[in-house]
Design an enzyme around this catalytic site. Structure first.
Site, short mmCIF file in Angstrom:
data_model
loop_
_atom_site.label_atom_id
_atom_site.label_comp_id
_atom_site.label_asym_id
_atom_site.label_seq_id
_atom_site.Cartn_x
_atom_site.Cartn_y
_atom_site.Cartn_z
N HIS A 134 0.87 -1.19 0.00
CA HIS A 134 0.00 0.00 0.00
C HIS A 134 0.90 1.24 0.00
CE1 HIS A 134 -2.79 2.91 1.92
NE2 HIS A 134 -3.76 2.13 1.49
N ASP A 211 2.90 -4.68 8.06
CA ASP A 211 1.70 -3.86 7.89
C ASP A 211 0.51 -4.81 8.00
OD1 ASP A 211 -0.57 -2.77 6.80
OD2 ASP A 211 0.40 -1.97 5.01
N GLN A 214 -4.63 -5.25 6.60
CA GLN A 214 -5.59 -6.20 6.01
C GLN A 214 -5.47 -7.59 6.60
OE1 GLN A 214 -7.94 -5.26 4.06
NE2 GLN A 214 -7.19 -3.25 3.48
N LYS A 237 -10.51 -0.97 10.34
CA LYS A 237 -10.67 -2.17 9.49
C LYS A 237 -11.01 -3.39 10.35
CE LYS A 237 -7.40 -0.38 6.15
NZ LYS A 237 -8.00 0.02 4.88
N CYS A 375 -4.83 2.70 -3.58
CA CYS A 375 -3.58 3.17 -2.95
C CYS A 375 -2.47 2.15 -3.16
CB CYS A 375 -3.77 3.47 -1.47
SG CYS A 375 -4.97 4.74 -1.15
#
Ligand code: PMP
Length: 417
Positions: A134, A211, A214, A237, A375
């Site tokens: 991202h 990261d 997700q 999220k 993104c």
């Protein structure tokens, strides 16, 4: 059409109707049609428990934290600080003090870049990322490259959207100081093989920043088992409020890092000559934080932790399989991201309609999908597309949402096909 009754047993065990019932927004029609919300990767909807926690904070338990000596402030501070323990348990950190509250993944990654990176990296030092990151895991490193002369290396993925491990290994060197990598790609849905990436990075002497934006809503996440040095995620999220999140950092690492934002609440003492900083995590939390939001994040963590996780995993796997199968029946469809290990995301393009037009027509039918570059423009460049349509799932998503998507795609074909 595949038979909906063929939903596998372990997925059928997951009571989607009971989960949906807890999300008031899913009862709101869109353009007069039932809402089929397929954009959870951008932001998940909120269960009533989270909405109540935020409302109740403002209605009954609100004051600034860490400052007041009065009861209300002490109660708010206790509720706020309790979320550190909940976050620690969620990701299996060793200590509450390893949890730095942030405004989200972007904030967490920038903290690592601006604090650890600026203090520890110099000209020629390398940061290795992947081609499917991202923008929030690309741009902070480019900023550091411009400021410090570091070298940014990018490990490519193949035509399915799978990281090419030989290339990753080849790009690792004794100059690699940090590997910064997604747990799951937001544009492709690819699950990254962290069980291979992290030991390889450590063997090369690099630290690893994951990261988890997700990953955390879909995969069991244990930062210690995984071996992450830093792990960033966003509350919104994970069914929590916007503007919340956390950065995990191993205790010894956080202890050595300089702060990157100065202000109130991160100090022990201040004179005009000198400031003594507070210990982590407060050293990294300058200013009045998102108090009610973070308390809401605690409610989201409680709500999420109470789900049947095996059932949820089977349910989301079923949605992915069913959605993929149904989409492949649509004439002119091309899936973008066909890795064998995927989580809750299906990106696609149609050869007769631009993704933005597709998104607009789906919206008229009550189907909410994300269209654009997500993104992740380098991912779009790789596949030579400007944008994709992305359907993504959460715990409340159902086969009915996918059926609504497929039916709405018929409208697209009638207009453009
Ligand atoms: N990384 C990934 C993989 C993401 O999907 C996102 C959000 N789309 C981010 C980072 C940034 O998260 P946030 O905007 O919540 O900071």
């Amino acid at each position: 059409m595949p038979d909906t009754a063929s939903r596998p047993n372990d997925a059928a065990r997951f009571d989607v109707a009971a989960v949906r019932d807890q999300f008031p927004i899913l009862k709101e029609p869109s353009h007069g049609k039932p809402l089929a919300f397929l954009d959870s990767a951008a932001s998940a909807q909120k269960p009533q428990a989270v909405i109540d926690a935020v409302n109740e904070t403002y209605a009954h338990r609100y004051a600034n934290v860490h400052r007041g000596v009065y009861e209300l402030s002490e109660r708010t501070s206790a509720a706020y600080e309790a979320v550190r323990g909940k976050t620690k348990s969620l990701i299996n950190a060793a200590d509450d003090d390893e949890i730095v509250f942030t405004s989200g993944t972007t904030d967490g990654i920038n903290l690592v870049a601006q604090s650890w990176g600026r203090a520890n990296l110099g000209p020629g030092d390398e940061v290795l990322i992947t081609e499917m990151e991202h923008h929030s895991n690309i741009v902070p490193w480019q900023m550091l490259r411009d400021e410090k002369g570091i070298v940014l290396k990018v490990a490519p993925f193949d035509e399915d959207g799978v990281l090419i491990m030989e290339e990753f290994e080849r790009l690792l060197s004794e100059r690699t100081r940090l590997v910064a990598v997604a747990q799951v790609s937001n544009a492709l849905g690819t699950i990254l093989p962290l069980d291979k990436i992290i030991p390889m990075a450590h063997a090369a002497g690099a630290l690893v920043l994951v990261d988890g934006a997700q990953g955390i809503p879909h995969l069991p996440t244990d930062v210690r088992a995984m071996g992450a040095d830093f792990y960033a995620f966003s509350g919104h999220k994970l069914y929590g409020p916007t503007g919340t999140g956390a950065l995990y950092g191993r205790g010894e690492l956080l202890a050595e890092l300089p702060p990157w934002k100065g202000g109130g609440d991160m100090i022990l003492s201040v004179t005009f000559e000198k400031t003594e900083y507070a210990a982590p995590p407060h050293k990294f939390e300058a200013g009045t934080p998102n108090i009610a939001g973070t308390i809401g994040l605690g409610a989201a963590i409680d709500w999420f932790a109470a789900l049947d996780h095996e059932g949820l995993a089977a349910h989301e796997a079923d949605l992915l399989a069913y959605g993929t199968e149904r989409l492949l029946e649509v004439p002119g469809v091309r899936l973008i991201g066909t890795a064998p290990d995927k989580a809750a995301v299906i990106s696609f393009v149609l050869d007769y309609a631009h993704p933005h037009d597709v998104g607009t027509i789906l919206d008229q039918q009550g189907v909410a999908v994300r269209t654009g570059h997500h993104c992740a423009q380098p991912v779009m460049d790789h596949f030579d597309v400007a944008a994709t349509v992305r359907a993504s799932f959460g715990a409340y998503s159902s086969r009915d949402d996918i059926d609504a998507l497929i039916a709405a795609l018929d409208e697209v074909r009638e207009l453009f096909g």
